[in-house]
Design an enzyme around this catalytic site. Structure first.
Site, PDB file in Angstrom:
ATOM      1  N   THR A 114      15.829  51.128   4.774  1.00  0.00           N
ATOM      2  CA  THR A 114      14.736  51.804   5.460  1.00  0.00           C
ATOM      3  C   THR A 114      13.382  51.248   5.042  1.00  0.00           C
ATOM      4  O   THR A 114      13.235  50.741   3.919  1.00  0.00           O
ATOM      5  CB  THR A 114      14.800  53.316   5.120  1.00  0.00           C
ATOM      6  OG1 THR A 114      13.621  53.949   5.590  1.00  0.00           O
ATOM      7  CG2 THR A 114      14.897  53.552   3.614  1.00  0.00           C
ATOM      8  N   ASP A 115      12.399  51.423   5.923  1.00  0.00           N
ATOM      9  CA  ASP A 115      11.029  51.034   5.560  1.00  0.00           C
ATOM     10  C   ASP A 115      10.431  51.995   4.529  1.00  0.00           C
ATOM     11  O   ASP A 115       9.399  51.690   3.930  1.00  0.00           O
ATOM     12  CB  ASP A 115      10.136  50.941   6.802  1.00  0.00           C
ATOM     13  CG  ASP A 115      10.050  52.235   7.608  1.00  0.00           C
ATOM     14  OD1 ASP A 115      10.689  53.240   7.237  1.00  0.00           O
ATOM     15  OD2 ASP A 115       9.327  52.237   8.625  1.00  0.00           O
ATOM     16  N   GLU A 116      11.077  53.157   4.318  1.00  0.00           N
ATOM     17  CA  GLU A 116      10.496  54.151   3.413  1.00  0.00           C
ATOM     18  C   GLU A 116      10.476  53.673   1.964  1.00  0.00           C
ATOM     19  O   GLU A 116       9.751  54.227   1.141  1.00  0.00           O
ATOM     20  CB  GLU A 116      11.235  55.488   3.527  1.00  0.00           C
ATOM     21  CG  GLU A 116      11.170  56.047   4.924  1.00  0.00           C
ATOM     22  CD  GLU A 116      11.353  57.549   5.016  1.00  0.00           C
ATOM     23  OE1 GLU A 116      11.374  58.226   3.979  1.00  0.00           O
ATOM     24  OE2 GLU A 116      11.463  58.040   6.151  1.00  0.00           O
TER      25      GLU A 116
ATOM     26  N   TYR B  50      14.792  60.741  -1.311  1.00  0.00           N
ATOM     27  CA  TYR B  50      15.560  59.911  -0.361  1.00  0.00           C
ATOM     28  C   TYR B  50      15.176  58.444  -0.501  1.00  0.00           C
ATOM     29  O   TYR B  50      16.041  57.581  -0.693  1.00  0.00           O
ATOM     30  CB  TYR B  50      15.316  60.387   1.079  1.00  0.00           C
ATOM     31  CG  TYR B  50      15.723  59.356   2.118  1.00  0.00           C
ATOM     32  CD1 TYR B  50      17.062  59.063   2.347  1.00  0.00           C
ATOM     33  CD2 TYR B  50      14.760  58.655   2.849  1.00  0.00           C
ATOM     34  CE1 TYR B  50      17.438  58.099   3.276  1.00  0.00           C
ATOM     35  CE2 TYR B  50      15.128  57.698   3.783  1.00  0.00           C
ATOM     36  CZ  TYR B  50      16.467  57.417   4.000  1.00  0.00           C
ATOM     37  OH  TYR B  50      16.843  56.459   4.913  1.00  0.00           O
TER      38      TYR B  50
ATOM     39  N   LYS C 169      17.343  55.160  -1.768  1.00  0.00           N
ATOM     40  CA  LYS C 169      17.581  53.968  -0.942  1.00  0.00           C
ATOM     41  C   LYS C 169      17.042  52.722  -1.652  1.00  0.00           C
ATOM     42  O   LYS C 169      17.660  51.657  -1.605  1.00  0.00           O
ATOM     43  CB  LYS C 169      16.928  54.117   0.438  1.00  0.00           C
ATOM     44  CG  LYS C 169      17.567  55.156   1.349  1.00  0.00           C
ATOM     45  CD  LYS C 169      19.000  54.830   1.751  1.00  0.00           C
ATOM     46  CE  LYS C 169      19.120  53.670   2.697  1.00  0.00           C
ATOM     47  NZ  LYS C 169      20.523  53.510   3.211  1.00  0.00           N
TER      48      LYS C 169
HETATM   49  P1  NAD Z   1      23.124  60.103   9.628  1.00  0.00           P
HETATM   50  O1  NAD Z   1      22.751  61.154   8.636  1.00  0.00           O
HETATM   51  O2  NAD Z   1      23.062  60.408  11.068  1.00  0.00           O
HETATM   52  O3  NAD Z   1      24.615  59.602   9.336  1.00  0.00           O
HETATM   53  C1  NAD Z   1      25.083  59.378   8.031  1.00  0.00           C
HETATM   54  C2  NAD Z   1      26.593  59.191   8.098  1.00  0.00           C
HETATM   55  O4  NAD Z   1      27.049  58.889   6.776  1.00  0.00           O
HETATM   56  C3  NAD Z   1      27.346  60.434   8.568  1.00  0.00           C
HETATM   57  O5  NAD Z   1      28.381  60.078   9.470  1.00  0.00           O
HETATM   58  C4  NAD Z   1      27.928  61.014   7.283  1.00  0.00           C
HETATM   59  O6  NAD Z   1      29.132  61.746   7.495  1.00  0.00           O
HETATM   60  C5  NAD Z   1      28.169  59.747   6.469  1.00  0.00           C
HETATM   61  N1  NAD Z   1      28.175  60.001   5.019  1.00  0.00           N
HETATM   62  C6  NAD Z   1      27.221  60.682   4.309  1.00  0.00           C
HETATM   63  N2  NAD Z   1      27.595  60.736   3.021  1.00  0.00           N
HETATM   64  C7  NAD Z   1      28.778  60.076   2.910  1.00  0.00           C
HETATM   65  C8  NAD Z   1      29.650  59.776   1.834  1.00  0.00           C
HETATM   66  N3  NAD Z   1      29.390  60.202   0.589  1.00  0.00           N
HETATM   67  N4  NAD Z   1      30.760  59.057   2.091  1.00  0.00           N
HETATM   68  C9  NAD Z   1      31.051  58.621   3.344  1.00  0.00           C
HETATM   69  N5  NAD Z   1      30.273  58.898   4.408  1.00  0.00           N
HETATM   70  C10 NAD Z   1      29.148  59.605   4.188  1.00  0.00           C
HETATM   71  O7  NAD Z   1      22.219  58.848   9.242  1.00  0.00           O
HETATM   72  P2  NAD Z   1      21.552  57.732  10.192  1.00  0.00           P
HETATM   73  O8  NAD Z   1      20.247  58.218  10.654  1.00  0.00           O
HETATM   74  O9  NAD Z   1      22.566  57.245  11.142  1.00  0.00           O
HETATM   75  O10 NAD Z   1      21.273  56.588   9.101  1.00  0.00           O
HETATM   76  C11 NAD Z   1      22.260  55.623   8.792  1.00  0.00           C
HETATM   77  C12 NAD Z   1      21.707  54.649   7.766  1.00  0.00           C
HETATM   78  O11 NAD Z   1      20.543  54.008   8.298  1.00  0.00           O
HETATM   79  C13 NAD Z   1      21.267  55.297   6.458  1.00  0.00           C
HETATM   80  O12 NAD Z   1      21.649  54.446   5.412  1.00  0.00           O
HETATM   81  C14 NAD Z   1      19.757  55.386   6.572  1.00  0.00           C
HETATM   82  O13 NAD Z   1      19.166  55.313   5.304  1.00  0.00           O
HETATM   83  C15 NAD Z   1      19.460  54.149   7.393  1.00  0.00           C
HETATM   84  N6  NAD Z   1      18.247  54.209   8.222  1.00  0.00           N
HETATM   85  C16 NAD Z   1      18.049  55.245   9.092  1.00  0.00           C
HETATM   86  C17 NAD Z   1      16.937  55.239   9.923  1.00  0.00           C
HETATM   87  C18 NAD Z   1      16.689  56.349  10.911  1.00  0.00           C
HETATM   88  O14 NAD Z   1      15.628  56.394  11.534  1.00  0.00           O
HETATM   89  N7  NAD Z   1      17.614  57.269  11.134  1.00  0.00           N
HETATM   90  C19 NAD Z   1      16.009  54.192   9.836  1.00  0.00           C
HETATM   91  C20 NAD Z   1      16.234  53.157   8.917  1.00  0.00           C
HETATM   92  C21 NAD Z   1      17.367  53.166   8.126  1.00  0.00           C
HETATM   93  O1  DAU Z   2      11.402  55.328   8.510  1.00  0.00           O
HETATM   94  C1  DAU Z   2      12.803  55.347   8.520  1.00  0.00           C
HETATM   95  C2  DAU Z   2      13.306  56.730   8.159  1.00  0.00           C
HETATM   96  O2  DAU Z   2      13.056  57.542   9.312  1.00  0.00           O
HETATM   97  C3  DAU Z   2      14.781  56.768   7.799  1.00  0.00           C
HETATM   98  O3  DAU Z   2      14.982  56.029   6.632  1.00  0.00           O
HETATM   99  C4  DAU Z   2      15.253  58.205   7.594  1.00  0.00           C
HETATM  100  O4  DAU Z   2      16.654  58.227   7.375  1.00  0.00           O
HETATM  101  C5  DAU Z   2      14.942  58.996   8.851  1.00  0.00           C
HETATM  102  O5  DAU Z   2      15.286  60.357   8.655  1.00  0.00           O
HETATM  103  C6  DAU Z   2      13.467  58.888   9.190  1.00  0.00           C
HETATM  104  O6  DAU Z   2      12.666  59.553   8.179  1.00  0.00           O
HETATM  105  P1  DAU Z   2      11.396  60.438   8.547  1.00  0.00           P
HETATM  106  O7  DAU Z   2      11.142  61.361   7.441  1.00  0.00           O
HETATM  107  O8  DAU Z   2      10.272  59.583   9.017  1.00  0.00           O
HETATM  108  O9  DAU Z   2      12.009  61.194   9.859  1.00  0.00           O
HETATM  109  P2  DAU Z   2      11.893  62.709  10.345  1.00  0.00           P
HETATM  110  O10 DAU Z   2      12.454  62.727  11.725  1.00  0.00           O
HETATM  111  O11 DAU Z   2      12.429  63.668   9.350  1.00  0.00           O
HETATM  112  O12 DAU Z   2      10.322  62.931  10.430  1.00  0.00           O
HETATM  113  C7  DAU Z   2       9.493  62.102  11.239  1.00  0.00           C
HETATM  114  C8  DAU Z   2       8.063  62.567  11.037  1.00  0.00           C
HETATM  115  O13 DAU Z   2       7.916  63.862  11.639  1.00  0.00           O
HETATM  116  C9  DAU Z   2       7.647  62.723   9.599  1.00  0.00           C
HETATM  117  O14 DAU Z   2       6.293  62.333   9.443  1.00  0.00           O
HETATM  118  C10 DAU Z   2       7.802  64.220   9.329  1.00  0.00           C
HETATM  119  C11 DAU Z   2       7.520  64.833  10.675  1.00  0.00           C
HETATM  120  N1  DAU Z   2       8.238  66.086  10.990  1.00  0.00           N
HETATM  121  C12 DAU Z   2       9.588  66.091  10.856  1.00  0.00           C
HETATM  122  C13 DAU Z   2      10.328  67.215  11.147  1.00  0.00           C
HETATM  123  C14 DAU Z   2      11.824  67.234  10.983  1.00  0.00           C
HETATM  124  C15 DAU Z   2       7.563  67.202  11.459  1.00  0.00           C
HETATM  125  O15 DAU Z   2       6.324  67.180  11.607  1.00  0.00           O
HETATM  126  N2  DAU Z   2       8.286  68.318  11.764  1.00  0.00           N
HETATM  127  C16 DAU Z   2       9.652  68.382  11.609  1.00  0.00           C
HETATM  128  O16 DAU Z   2      10.251  69.459  11.875  1.00  0.00           O
END
Ligand code: NAD
Ligand code: DAU
Length: 357
Positions: free
Chosen positions: A134-136, A159, A163
């Site tokens: 992630t970019d975080e 988180y 990561k």
């Molecule tokens: P998600 O929460 O939707 O899915 C996570 C999956 O991992 C689920 O299917 C869950 O059952 C499985 N999981 C969790 N813990 C586990 C464990 N201990 N053993 C086996 N499986 C397990 O997450 P996502 O949004 O699809 O993110 C996937 C990956 O991409 C993560 O590594 C996250 O850090 C990364 N990522 C997400 C975003 C985003 O915007 N969602 C952006 C950049 C990177």
């Molecule tokens: O940048 C990549 C990341 O993006 C991934 O690594 C994470 O797995 C993914 O969850 C996401 O993280 P964020 O914290 O940016 O996503 P989230 O959807 O939780 O929040 C997006 C923005 O919106 C953040 O600035 C917080 C804000 N927010 C979020 C929620 C859930 C609100 O204002 N209200 C809300 O209820």
């Protein structure tokens, strides 16, 4: 270009993982097998891949197991003769990590270590460990500038710290043991199958149901939005074409303030929902500004020119059509929404937020 026979996709039942499995099977150059390895936490849903299971028969396997279980990880790698791991499995929600950080270290750090050890044990048969990050991990930007592959790590939330720890372990396994690895660090994804704790699906569903739309603080934090299918295409490109040890940043060049994301979602739901709110008011009237997220990163923005330059990658979705399609997807998948909002997720929300959501 690398070719893979047996790809282990951890977290393949989650949001990005399930989209990735679908993407790989759509690629004509892939003739191998995909083994999804997933613990089915509250965020995982095996039914996200029902269409794949029906269409791909013997080329798709599902292992219900936990990456924290080293023996289960090793057994799956052996049983399916795995030559590539794509590692999505993680605890992925920042707000949860603030309330319950231990699970993030256990899954994101120790689970990653188990996978790296098992990959290393495969020896010369093993071709690639691709780590999805992630970019975080880079922390927060001011009003200008971008994250790139050379930005120093400065994570703020449990988180992002977990990561960052996993990214460092992946690189350490390459430097110490010669494990072939690649890493991508991506910005915020949106699209089908995203769990409705994240901003976009939460706002779509609350707007549809006439519930409050909780915006943290003033809603001025900025995220760089990318359609999940574009992220998956970038990962597959890097897996096939990047040199061992390389990192690529992936982003949408699509910065939006949270308040603007919510306004866009509200307008789309107003236009696309089967009925207006009973009051006749626009959905934007549901916005409530709530307490800010502790340590809330102000701005993320990715410079993805390395990915563009090396491979000619560019997003296929623009924000206008991408957000519209996403809202339509949630409106037409009420059964999916109902099923994922029950059980462990519902209990956690009730415990932590009362009836706010
Ligand atoms: P998600 O929460 O939707 O899915 C996570 C999956 O991992 C689920 O299917 C869950 O059952 C499985 N999981 C969790 N813990 C586990 C464990 N201990 N053993 C086996 N499986 C397990 O997450 P996502 O949004 O699809 O993110 C996937 C990956 O991409 C993560 O590594 C996250 O850090 C990364 N990522 C997400 C975003 C985003 O915007 N969602 C952006 C950049 C990177
Ligand atoms: O940048 C990549 C990341 O993006 C991934 O690594 C994470 O797995 C993914 O969850 C996401 O993280 P964020 O914290 O940016 O996503 P989230 O959807 O939780 O929040 C997006 C923005 O919106 C953040 O600035 C917080 C804000 N927010 C979020 C929620 C859930 C609100 O204002 N209200 C809300 O209820």
């Amino acid at each position: 270009m690398r070719q893979f026979q047996n790809i282990l996709v951890t977290g393949g039942a989650g949001f990005i993982g399930s989209n990735f499995v679908r993407h790989v099977f759509s690629r004509p150059e892939f003739s191998g097998r995909v083994v999804v390895f997933d613990a089915l936490t509250y965020a995982g849903n095996r039914h996200n891949l029902d269409d794949v299971a029906a269409a791909e028969g013997g080329r798709y396997e599902f292992v219900h197991a936990d990456i924290r279980d080293a023996a289960a990880v090793g057994a799956a790698m052996e049983k399916f003769d795995v030559d590539c791991v794509v590692h999505f499995a993680a605890e992925s929600h920042v707000d949860r990590s603030i309330r319950e950080p231990a699970a993030f270290v256990e899954t994101n750090v120790l689970g990653t270590l188990n996978l790296l050890q098992a990959a290393r044990a495969r020896g010369g048969a093993f071709k690639l460990f691709h780590h999805v990050s992630t970019d975080e991990v880079f922390g927060s930007l001011g009003p200008t500038g971008f994250f790139s592959e050379t930005t120093p790590y400065a994570p703020h939330s449990p988180y992002s710290a977990s990561k960052a720890g996993s990214d460092h372990l992946v690189r350490a396994f390459r430097d110490t043991y010669g494990l072939p690895v690649t890493i991508t660090n991506c910005s915020n994804n949106y699209g089908p199958y995203q769990f409705p704790e994240k901003l976009v699906p939460l706002m779509v569903l609350n707007a549809l149901e006439g519930k409050p739309l909780p915006v943290y603080g003033e809603g001025l934090n900025v995220r760089d939005w990318l359609h999940v299918e574009d992220h998956c295409a970038a990962i597959w490109t890097v897996m096939r074409r990047a040199a061992e040890g390389e990192t690529y940043c992936v982003g949408g060049r699509c910065e939006m303030r949270n308040a603007d994301v919510v306004a866009r979602v509200c307008a789309l739901v107003d236009a696309l929902a089967p009925a207006p709110l009973p009051s006749g008011a626009p959905r934007s009237s549901l916005v409530v500004h709530v307490a800010d997220r502790p340590g809330h990163d102000r701005r993320y923005a990715i410079d993805c020119s390395k990915l563009e330059r090396d491979f000619g990658w560019k997003p296929a979705h623009d924000a206008e059509s991408g957000f519209r399609e996403t809202v339509l997807w949630y409106l037409s998948h009420a059964e999916w929404v109902d099923s994922v909002r029950t059980g462990a997720y519902r209990e956690w929300i009730d415990r932590n937020y009362g009836d706010r959501r």
